[in-house]
Design an enzyme around this catalytic site. Structure first.
Site: not given
Ligand SMILES: NC(=O)c1ccc[n+]([C@@H]2O[C@H](COP(=O)([O-])OP(=O)(O)OC[C@H]3O[C@@H](n4cnc5c(N)ncnc54)[C@H](O)[C@@H]3O)[C@@H](O)[C@H]2O)c1
Length: 309
Positions: A15, A121, A176
């Site tokens: 994010g 994911n 994915h």
């Molecule tokens: N679609 C894709 O190709 C792809 C690629 C990479 C990562 N992802 C997914 O993206 C997601 C994020 O990955 P990341 O590495 O940034 O993880 P991260 O742990 O660094 O960040 C996740 C964030 O979500 C926040 N969060 C958790 N619950 C919440 C809620 N209820 N409301 C608001 N915020 C909330 C956390 O505080 C944290 O800051 C994961 O699910 C990961 O698997 C998807």
């Protein structure tokens, strides 16, 4: 600037990098929402302070309060757990679904006309969840995964053939996950299919590496998953929508019979513009390719059914 992009989960790795990309390219004002509200405020301030150097007038704000996100044009959802070594994306299903429930309710309340780009994911199931929970039309919920999977394949092809990434297009369909469907026939270098440029064993190796691209990085990082390429992929989608580019990109879209699949989010080529998914592009698949697509869609359906949406 009157365009607004909100990133929910924007204090996390993916994010924050999306927020940074949107601000760096001055695509819109950016609101970072996260339950870690102090971290959201800090990340946003840090990005804001970089804007003078980038020459960007994007306004960037971080908070836990969804009211600040009101009337966003696009909401990117990256909130949720990432996987750790040994985990599959599917292991995140229940925990991230609960997060989608909390987040979608707030997004719909404050930005009823936005386009939602789920990233969390397991992607296709989370996109389906957000679609059902938001009750938005299918055009306005479009998941990010295919852009990333094809970027990975493009990087590997360019490296293998020692050519510019600018010349390389890659085509990845399906969910994915481990069953994703990279299509060498439609993957090209300066318009030439890679099937004319590389022997089968090399292509098979590229395809396998693409399908395992996420796990390869998780195994190096140990404590999280990839974020630079995933975030760049989401930013490409945001840009295509805000600029109404009508760009054809592989995205998770809701299928209503296309590719012989009904009522399910799966990765397919779509035309992205100001209305969101403006068209689903259907290409002719060989029986083997269709079988691989069907297998991938079945894996997504199995997950979705567990959510009882
Ligand atoms: N679609 C894709 O190709 C792809 C690629 C990479 C990562 N992802 C997914 O993206 C997601 C994020 O990955 P990341 O590495 O940034 O993880 P991260 O742990 O660094 O960040 C996740 C964030 O979500 C926040 N969060 C958790 N619950 C919440 C809620 N209820 N409301 C608001 N915020 C909330 C956390 O505080 C944290 O800051 C994961 O699910 C990961 O698997 C998807």
């Amino acid at each position: 600037m009157n365009r607004k992009v909100t990133v929910v989960g924007g204090a996390g790795n993916v994010g924050a990098t999306v927020a940074r990309g949107v601000a760096d390219k001055q695509l819109a004002d950016v609101v970072i929402i996260d339950i870690a509200d102090q971290k959201a405020a800090g990340v946003a301030l840090d990005i804001l302070e970089a804007c003078p150097i980038w020459g960007s007038d994007s306004r960037v704000l971080g908070t836990g309060d969804y009211a600040e996100s009101a009337n966003s044009d696009i909401v990117v959802i990256t909130s949720g757990l990432p996987r750790k070594p040994g985990m599959s994306r599917d292991d995140l299903l229940n925990v991230n679904y609960k997060i989608m429930q909390q987040v979608t309710e707030q997004v719909v309340k404050y930005s009823p006309n936005c386009i939602i780009v789920p990233v969390s994911n397991p992607l296709d199931a989370m996109a389906q969840a957000v679609y059902r929970l938001s009750k938005f039309p299918r055009e306005r919920v479009v998941g990010m995964a295919g852009v990333l999977d094809s970027a990975r394949m493009r990087a590997f092809i360019a490296k293998e053939l020692n050519v510019s990434v600018d010349n390389v297009h890659a085509f990845v369909l399906g969910g994915h996950g481990d069953t994703m469907v990279p299509l060498p026939r439609y993957s090209t270098v300066a318009g030439i299919p890679i099937t004319d440029l590389l022997p089968k064993e090399k292509i098979d190796a590229l395809v396998t590496r693409t399908a395992n691209g996420g796990a390869e990085i998780v195994n190096y990082l140990k404590t999280g998953s990839a974020y630079y390429a995933p975030a760049a992929s989401a930013v490409e989608m945001v840009e295509a929508i805000l600029k109404d580019k009508k760009k054809i990109l592989p995205c998770a879209a809701y299928l209503e019979g296309q590719y012989a699949t009904k009522g399910l989010y799966v990765g397919v080529p779509v035309k992205l513009g100001r209305a969101g998914v403006e068209q689903i592009i259907e290409i002719k698949l060989t029986p083997a390719e269709q079988a691989a697509f069907d297998k991938s869609a079945a894996a997504v359906r199995e997950l979705v059914e567990k959510l009882k949406l």
